[in-house]
Scaffold this motif. Structure first.
Motif, PDB file in Angstrom:
ATOM      1  N   TYR A  36      36.931  33.332  38.942  1.00 13.29           N
ATOM      2  CA  TYR A  36      35.963  33.596  39.935  1.00 13.29           C
ATOM      3  C   TYR A  36      35.344  34.983  39.783  1.00 13.29           C
ATOM      4  O   TYR A  36      34.010  35.061  39.823  1.00 13.29           O
ATOM      5  N   ALA A  37      36.089  36.041  39.727  1.00 15.29           N
ATOM      6  CA  ALA A  37      35.446  37.274  39.852  1.00 15.29           C
ATOM      7  C   ALA A  37      34.604  37.620  38.419  1.00 15.29           C
ATOM      8  O   ALA A  37      33.780  38.362  38.443  1.00 15.29           O
ATOM      9  N   TYR A  38      35.280  37.193  37.296  1.00 18.20           N
ATOM     10  CA  TYR A  38      34.400  37.298  36.120  1.00 18.20           C
ATOM     11  C   TYR A  38      33.024  36.633  36.306  1.00 18.20           C
ATOM     12  O   TYR A  38      31.915  37.043  36.206  1.00 18.20           O
ATOM     13  N   ASP A  39      32.942  35.311  37.070  1.00 19.46           N
ATOM     14  CA  ASP A  39      31.625  34.755  37.141  1.00 19.46           C
ATOM     15  C   ASP A  39      30.861  35.656  37.930  1.00 19.46           C
ATOM     16  O   ASP A  39      29.586  35.716  37.704  1.00 19.46           O
ATOM     17  N   LYS A  40      31.482  36.008  39.256  1.00 14.30           N
ATOM     18  CA  LYS A  40      30.443  36.956  40.131  1.00 14.30           C
ATOM     19  C   LYS A  40      30.115  38.013  39.402  1.00 14.30           C
ATOM     20  O   LYS A  40      28.964  38.713  40.022  1.00 14.30           O
ATOM     21  N   HIS A  41      30.865  38.578  38.556  1.00  8.65           N
ATOM     22  CA  HIS A  41      30.321  40.146  38.029  1.00  8.65           C
ATOM     23  C   HIS A  41      29.706  39.892  36.567  1.00  8.65           C
ATOM     24  O   HIS A  41      29.427  40.900  36.026  1.00  8.65           O
ATOM     25  N   PHE A  42      29.601  38.585  36.295  1.00 12.02           N
ATOM     26  CA  PHE A  42      28.896  38.525  34.943  1.00 12.02           C
ATOM     27  C   PHE A  42      27.591  39.243  34.817  1.00 12.02           C
ATOM     28  O   PHE A  42      26.977  39.143  35.678  1.00 12.02           O
ATOM     29  N   GLY A  43      27.454  40.059  33.690  1.00  8.79           N
ATOM     30  CA  GLY A  43      26.209  40.751  33.542  1.00  8.79           C
ATOM     31  C   GLY A  43      26.313  42.021  34.119  1.00  8.79           C
ATOM     32  O   GLY A  43      25.260  42.960  33.581  1.00  8.79           O
ATOM     33  N   GLN A  44      27.242  42.606  34.949  1.00  7.76           N
ATOM     34  CA  GLN A  44      27.116  43.682  35.554  1.00  7.76           C
ATOM     35  C   GLN A  44      27.861  44.610  34.891  1.00  7.76           C
ATOM     36  O   GLN A  44      28.906  44.360  34.020  1.00  7.76           O
ATOM     37  N   LYS A  45      27.326  45.761  34.740  1.00  4.72           N
ATOM     38  CA  LYS A  45      27.833  46.767  33.787  1.00  4.72           C
ATOM     39  C   LYS A  45      28.251  48.094  34.700  1.00  4.72           C
ATOM     40  O   LYS A  45      27.677  48.465  35.800  1.00  4.72           O
ATOM     41  N   ARG A  46      29.137  49.002  34.111  1.00  2.00           N
ATOM     42  CA  ARG A  46      29.464  50.005  34.810  1.00  2.00           C
ATOM     43  C   ARG A  46      28.728  51.026  34.379  1.00  2.00           C
ATOM     44  O   ARG A  46      27.981  50.918  33.343  1.00  2.00           O
ATOM     45  N   LEU A  47      28.640  52.259  35.031  1.00  2.42           N
ATOM     46  CA  LEU A  47      28.159  53.601  34.463  1.00  2.42           C
ATOM     47  C   LEU A  47      28.133  53.686  33.018  1.00  2.42           C
ATOM     48  O   LEU A  47      27.429  54.245  32.041  1.00  2.42           O
ATOM     49  N   THR A  48      29.673  53.506  32.676  1.00  2.00           N
ATOM     50  CA  THR A  48      29.792  53.755  31.190  1.00  2.00           C
ATOM     51  C   THR A  48      29.462  52.776  30.191  1.00  2.00           C
ATOM     52  O   THR A  48      29.644  53.096  28.977  1.00  2.00           O
ATOM     53  N   GLU A  50      30.355  49.816  30.001  1.00  2.68           N
ATOM     54  CA  GLU A  50      31.565  48.465  29.980  1.00  2.68           C
ATOM     55  C   GLU A  50      30.996  47.443  31.063  1.00  2.68           C
ATOM     56  O   GLU A  50      30.521  47.793  32.013  1.00  2.68           O
ATOM     57  N   GLU A  51      31.608  46.461  30.799  1.00  2.41           N
ATOM     58  CA  GLU A  51      31.612  45.203  31.723  1.00  2.41           C
ATOM     59  C   GLU A  51      32.210  45.730  32.917  1.00  2.41           C
ATOM     60  O   GLU A  51      33.243  46.148  33.099  1.00  2.41           O
ATOM     61  N   TYR A  52      31.503  45.280  34.021  1.00  3.79           N
ATOM     62  CA  TYR A  52      32.236  45.599  35.461  1.00  3.79           C
ATOM     63  C   TYR A  52      33.646  45.020  35.611  1.00  3.79           C
ATOM     64  O   TYR A  52      34.524  45.845  36.199  1.00  3.79           O
ATOM     65  N   ILE A  53      33.822  43.805  35.051  1.00  8.80           N
ATOM     66  CA  ILE A  53      35.118  43.247  35.283  1.00  8.80           C
ATOM     67  C   ILE A  53      36.293  43.850  34.747  1.00  8.80           C
ATOM     68  O   ILE A  53      37.333  43.953  35.175  1.00  8.80           O
ATOM     69  N   THR A  54      36.057  44.959  34.051  1.00  6.94           N
ATOM     70  CA  THR A  54      37.167  45.992  33.773  1.00  6.94           C
ATOM     71  C   THR A  54      37.706  46.802  34.688  1.00  6.94           C
ATOM     72  O   THR A  54      38.995  47.076  34.730  1.00  6.94           O
ATOM     73  N   HIS A  55      36.982  46.991  35.604  1.00  4.21           N
ATOM     74  CA  HIS A  55      37.451  47.723  36.811  1.00  4.21           C
ATOM     75  C   HIS A  55      38.203  47.012  37.608  1.00  4.21           C
ATOM     76  O   HIS A  55      39.426  47.466  37.753  1.00  4.21           O
ATOM     77  N   PRO A  56      38.155  45.960  38.212  1.00  2.00           N
ATOM     78  CA  PRO A  56      39.368  45.209  38.861  1.00  2.00           C
ATOM     79  C   PRO A  56      40.446  44.706  37.843  1.00  2.00           C
ATOM     80  O   PRO A  56      41.451  44.551  38.369  1.00  2.00           O
ATOM     81  N   LEU A  57      40.029  44.389  36.658  1.00  3.45           N
ATOM     82  CA  LEU A  57      41.352  44.099  35.710  1.00  3.45           C
ATOM     83  C   LEU A  57      42.187  45.513  35.652  1.00  3.45           C
ATOM     84  O   LEU A  57      43.460  45.387  35.578  1.00  3.45           O
ATOM     85  N   SER A  58      41.581  46.481  35.765  1.00  3.70           N
ATOM     86  CA  SER A  58      42.371  47.807  35.627  1.00  3.70           C
ATOM     87  C   SER A  58      43.078  48.163  36.843  1.00  3.70           C
ATOM     88  O   SER A  58      44.424  48.406  36.884  1.00  3.70           O
ATOM     89  N   VAL A  59      42.502  47.645  37.978  1.00  4.28           N
ATOM     90  CA  VAL A  59      43.083  47.712  39.145  1.00  4.28           C
ATOM     91  C   VAL A  59      44.556  47.023  39.197  1.00  4.28           C
ATOM     92  O   VAL A  59      45.450  47.375  39.745  1.00  4.28           O
ATOM     93  N   ALA A  60      44.349  45.672  39.021  1.00  4.98           N
ATOM     94  CA  ALA A  60      45.289  44.781  38.825  1.00  4.98           C
ATOM     95  C   ALA A  60      46.292  45.051  37.999  1.00  4.98           C
ATOM     96  O   ALA A  60      47.575  45.130  38.227  1.00  4.98           O
ATOM     97  N   TYR A  61      46.005  45.753  36.647  1.00  2.90           N
ATOM     98  CA  TYR A  61      46.808  46.254  35.842  1.00  2.90           C
ATOM     99  C   TYR A  61      47.750  47.496  36.330  1.00  2.90           C
ATOM    100  O   TYR A  61      49.116  47.369  36.117  1.00  2.90           O
ATOM    101  N   ILE A  62      47.287  48.073  37.147  1.00  7.05           N
ATOM    102  CA  ILE A  62      47.786  49.520  37.488  1.00  7.05           C
ATOM    103  C   ILE A  62      48.909  48.813  38.581  1.00  7.05           C
ATOM    104  O   ILE A  62      50.154  49.380  38.679  1.00  7.05           O
ATOM    105  N   LEU A  63      48.706  47.748  39.498  1.00 10.96           N
ATOM    106  CA  LEU A  63      49.634  47.276  40.276  1.00 10.96           C
ATOM    107  C   LEU A  63      50.928  46.434  39.414  1.00 10.96           C
ATOM    108  O   LEU A  63      51.761  46.272  40.165  1.00 10.96           O
TER     109      LEU A  63
END
Length: 96
Positions: A36-48, A50-63
């Motif tokens: 669901y998140a991948y679909d909603k963030h598809f095509g969005q980029k971070r300032l770096t 990177e694909e935006y989805i890397t941010h929520p994935l990293s938050v989850a990974y930290i947890l």
């Protein structure tokens, strides 16, 4: 400050999750949240760039470092879908 490893693919997160989450239902919830998140963030980029989805994935990974449960991991993956991903609340309620 501790530097955490970035998580840029679902496979990396899933491998870590499977070290302590054993219920298929829990893993399916997390995958559903990711899809669901991948679909909603598809095509969005971070300032770096990177694909935006890397941010929520990293938050989850930290947890995963505290063995967070499936609901917490799913929430981490979904945390920006309304603000950054333009998700519809009614659609979200129907799915989750």
């Amino acid at each position: 400050m501790t530097k955490y490893k970035s998580c840029n693919t679902y496979d990396v997160l899933e491998a870590k999750l499977k070290t302590y989450i054993t219920e298929n239902e829990d893993l399916e919830l997390i995958k559903k949240a990711y899809d669901y998140a991948y679909d909603k963030h598809f095509g969005q980029k971070r300032l770096t760039g990177e694909e935006y989805i890397t941010h929520p994935l990293s938050v989850a990974y930290i947890l995963t470092s505290i063995n967070a449960d499936a609901t917490t991991i799913a929430a981490a993956i979904l945390h920006d879908i309304f603000y950054m991903g333009n998700a519809d609340i009614d659609d979200f309620r129907d799915i989750f």
